[in-house]
Design an enzyme around this catalytic site. Sequence first.
Site, PDB file in Angstrom:
ATOM      1  N   LEU A  37      -2.724   7.001  -1.236  1.00 43.13           N
ATOM      2  CA  LEU A  37      -1.495   6.223  -1.054  1.00 43.13           C
ATOM      3  C   LEU A  37      -1.433   5.129  -2.107  1.00 43.13           C
ATOM      4  O   LEU A  37      -2.445   4.487  -2.414  1.00 43.13           O
ATOM      5  CB  LEU A  37      -1.459   5.569   0.334  1.00 43.13           C
ATOM      6  CG  LEU A  37      -0.881   6.361   1.506  1.00 43.13           C
ATOM      7  CD1 LEU A  37      -0.999   5.558   2.786  1.00 43.13           C
ATOM      8  CD2 LEU A  37       0.570   6.745   1.259  1.00 43.13           C
ATOM      9  N   ASP A  38      -0.240   4.894  -2.676  1.00 40.20           N
ATOM     10  CA  ASP A  38      -0.059   3.798  -3.615  1.00 40.20           C
ATOM     11  C   ASP A  38      -0.313   2.466  -2.919  1.00 40.20           C
ATOM     12  O   ASP A  38      -0.113   2.344  -1.702  1.00 40.20           O
ATOM     13  CB  ASP A  38       1.365   3.804  -4.173  1.00 40.20           C
ATOM     14  CG  ASP A  38       1.654   5.028  -5.039  1.00 40.20           C
ATOM     15  OD1 ASP A  38       0.706   5.546  -5.653  1.00 40.20           O
ATOM     16  OD2 ASP A  38       2.817   5.458  -5.087  1.00 40.20           O
ATOM     17  N   PRO A  39      -0.736   1.437  -3.656  1.00 40.42           N
ATOM     18  CA  PRO A  39      -0.982   0.126  -3.036  1.00 40.42           C
ATOM     19  C   PRO A  39       0.209  -0.411  -2.243  1.00 40.42           C
ATOM     20  O   PRO A  39       0.027  -1.022  -1.184  1.00 40.42           O
ATOM     21  CB  PRO A  39      -1.295  -0.771  -4.241  1.00 40.42           C
ATOM     22  CG  PRO A  39      -1.892   0.162  -5.247  1.00 40.42           C
ATOM     23  CD  PRO A  39      -1.136   1.454  -5.078  1.00 40.42           C
TER      24      PRO A  39
END
Length: 292
Positions: A37-39
């Site tokens: 997951l992206d930050p």
Amino acid sequence: MFGFLNLNKPFDWTSHDCVAKTRKLLRIKRIGHAGTLDPAATGVLPIAIGKATRLLQFLPTDKAYKATIRLGVQTTTDDLQGEVISQKSATELDLATVKTALMQFQGKIEQIPPNYSAIQVDGKRLYDLARKGEKIEAPVRNVEVFNIDILDWRIGEFPELDVSIACGGGTYIRAIARDLGAVLETGGTLAALQRTVSSGFNLTDSFNFTELEAELEAGFQPIAADVPLQQLSEITLPETEARRWCQGQKISVDSQVSEILRVYNEQRLFLGIGELNEELLIPRMVLETGND
């Protein structure tokens, strides 16, 4: 200890940050995760503990998200973490037009991943190349979007659309936001993202780190290793054959099909993953000795 943790990833944490924190809390080095997951995204991040890291490759790949798409804005990263490339008022947009445009993003579609993504080109991550200012041609991918439902629509200079998206693995929601903006000729970017389903885990059953720490105080037990593998068929072996299979031997079975299976003994102990090749059950991944 081995099994899975259904983690609710916090905002502004990388998936690697979550693995490092989990290692510290559980005091176990062998920790992995499924589905980066992206930050800026939150939500379900499946964490594998101990020997369960070997099962990550067998988890189901389908995912679901709740996303907010902002129209009239285009960024370098296709989300609000990047620099604004273009920005123009989109007050003329109406929901009916947006609904029609969304239809072309359902089903099996071709998608170009964002330049700022973890995909490798010639052995290098796209985001590393993008940060160096190198020109990149990300490879086109074939992905599948099962369903897109509109949850809310907010008018304004830069209208926002809330959607729920069910899709197959490898689908970039940032790319859908970008491409929707291109179809509407307004520009579009992802304003918020929450993953609600990933690899057989649901947001409603997830733990954040505060809740995990409380569970550890009370005697935390991970999710059994075979729970997220229910999409695989299963086979139960008699004790003698189960021991032989756990020792790496191929077992003759009465079957004419080929598939990947969950393997159990007669005490319902999950032994690992086998490959059924016509009439032979071949060990692919043995997790137990079969002697317990």
